[in-house]
Motif scaffolding. Structure first.
Motif, PDB file in Angstrom:
ATOM      1  N   TYR A 161       0.811  -1.223   0.000  1.00  0.00           N
ATOM      2  CA  TYR A 161       0.000   0.000   0.000  1.00  0.00           C
ATOM      3  C   TYR A 161       0.843   1.271   0.000  1.00  0.00           C
ATOM      4  N   SER A 162       2.124   1.166  -0.392  1.00  0.00           N
ATOM      5  CA  SER A 162       2.980   2.348  -0.456  1.00  0.00           C
ATOM      6  C   SER A 162       3.491   2.545  -1.875  1.00  0.00           C
ATOM      7  N   ASP A 163       3.962   3.770  -2.157  1.00  0.00           N
ATOM      8  CA  ASP A 163       4.365   4.102  -3.521  1.00  0.00           C
ATOM      9  C   ASP A 163       5.391   5.229  -3.466  1.00  0.00           C
ATOM     10  N   TYR A 164       6.616   4.950  -3.923  1.00  0.00           N
ATOM     11  CA  TYR A 164       7.683   5.937  -3.811  1.00  0.00           C
ATOM     12  C   TYR A 164       7.466   7.179  -4.689  1.00  0.00           C
ATOM     13  N   PRO A 165       7.172   7.039  -5.991  1.00  0.00           N
ATOM     14  CA  PRO A 165       6.922   8.249  -6.782  1.00  0.00           C
ATOM     15  C   PRO A 165       5.792   9.102  -6.205  1.00  0.00           C
ATOM     16  N   MET A 166       4.796   8.433  -5.619  1.00  0.00           N
ATOM     17  CA  MET A 166       3.669   9.180  -5.055  1.00  0.00           C
ATOM     18  C   MET A 166       4.083   9.965  -3.815  1.00  0.00           C
ATOM     19  N   ILE A 167       4.918   9.377  -2.948  1.00  0.00           N
ATOM     20  CA  ILE A 167       5.319  10.116  -1.750  1.00  0.00           C
ATOM     21  C   ILE A 167       6.196  11.308  -2.121  1.00  0.00           C
ATOM     22  N   VAL A 168       7.051  11.130  -3.127  1.00  0.00           N
ATOM     23  CA  VAL A 168       7.873  12.259  -3.587  1.00  0.00           C
ATOM     24  C   VAL A 168       6.992  13.370  -4.133  1.00  0.00           C
ATOM     25  N   SER A 169       5.989  13.002  -4.919  1.00  0.00           N
ATOM     26  CA  SER A 169       5.062  14.002  -5.456  1.00  0.00           C
ATOM     27  C   SER A 169       4.310  14.714  -4.337  1.00  0.00           C
ATOM     28  N   SER A 170       3.852  13.950  -3.343  1.00  0.00           N
ATOM     29  CA  SER A 170       3.134  14.547  -2.218  1.00  0.00           C
ATOM     30  C   SER A 170       3.998  15.541  -1.459  1.00  0.00           C
ATOM     31  N   ILE A 171       5.231  15.147  -1.172  1.00  0.00           N
ATOM     32  CA  ILE A 171       6.125  16.028  -0.419  1.00  0.00           C
ATOM     33  C   ILE A 171       6.410  17.297  -1.195  1.00  0.00           C
ATOM     34  N   ARG A 172       6.694  17.145  -2.491  1.00  0.00           N
ATOM     35  CA  ARG A 172       7.066  18.318  -3.282  1.00  0.00           C
ATOM     36  C   ARG A 172       5.880  19.258  -3.514  1.00  0.00           C
ATOM     37  N   SER A 173       4.699  18.694  -3.693  1.00  0.00           N
ATOM     38  CA  SER A 173       3.549  19.538  -4.023  1.00  0.00           C
ATOM     39  C   SER A 173       2.815  20.080  -2.798  1.00  0.00           C
ATOM     40  N   ARG A 174       2.917  19.351  -1.678  1.00  0.00           N
ATOM     41  CA  ARG A 174       2.091  19.736  -0.532  1.00  0.00           C
ATOM     42  C   ARG A 174       2.906  20.205   0.672  1.00  0.00           C
TER      43      ARG A 174
END
Length: 207
Positions: A161-174
């Motif tokens: 249930y985890s995703d590395y590209p998604m966490i990077v996107s979340s951190i950078r955008s939010r």
């Protein structure tokens, strides 16, 4: 009374994908002498309730559904009468730990929680878990990131249930759009700041 941040460390285990690990968790309490919210009811409801004392607990807010962040939530709800709030995308993780009880309400991106004269804004930051959220307080100059961002970079994404590209996107955008001096209160380990983590999160990289 001005809102303040209180910090408690509790110890227990984290289990997922057939493994179990010993962990120390940060429990954050935001409020004043009259009312508080609890961010991540980890491991020890008695210790958290003792820290709260006779103050009113507005809500028990879960940054995500991994068991080490929610294991004490139902017991703390029983002690305080406070509702449990979690993002609905983490329902599957919640049910793994608590199949016989449910949270009281859903969290949503942009939702605002008011306590002790201050406002915390919910930021949906999927990646470490589908329903991972952070709570940003402009007044207090801090963000509570759970396991999304640590001192040293992104949270782990090597399990279900985890995703590395998604966490990077979340951190950078939010998160990286917050003021650079914003203090980052994490789910485990020491604080950091947004500015100090800018070089620790690459633009694109497979874990």
């Amino acid at each position: 009374m001005t809102a303040r941040v209180e910090h408690l460390v509790t110890s227990g285990t984290f289990s997922l994908d057939g493994g179990t690990w010993d962990v120390d968790n940060n429990v954050w309490i935001v409020g004043d002498d009259s009312e508080v919210i609890v961010i991540d009811a980890a491991h020890d409801a008695d210790a958290i309730a003792a820290q709260i004392g006779d103050r009113k607990t507005i809500a028990i807010v879960c940054t995500h559904g991994h068991d080490d962040h929610i294991d004490a939530a139902p017991a703390l709800r029983d002690k305080t009468g406070a509702p449990i709030w979690i993002h609905p995308d983490d329902d599957v993780l919640w049910r793994m730990r608590h199949p016989d009880t449910v949270p009281d309400d859903d969290l949503a991106h942009g939702q605002q929680i008011k306590v002790a004269g201050t406002t915390l804004t919910i930021l949906h930051t999927p990646g470490h878990a589908p329903g991972a959220i952070c709570l940003y307080s402009k007044d207090l100059g801090c963000v509570f990131t759970g396991d999304t961002l640590f001192n040293g970079g992104p949270g782990a994404t090597g399990r279900s249930y985890s995703d590395y590209p998604m966490i990077v996107s979340s951190i950078r955008s939010r998160l990286f759009t917050l003021p650079p001096e914003t203090v980052v209160h994490t789910g485990h380990g020491p604080d950091t700041t947004v500015a100090d983590e800018l070089d620790n999160v690459p633009d694109e990289k497979a874990e």
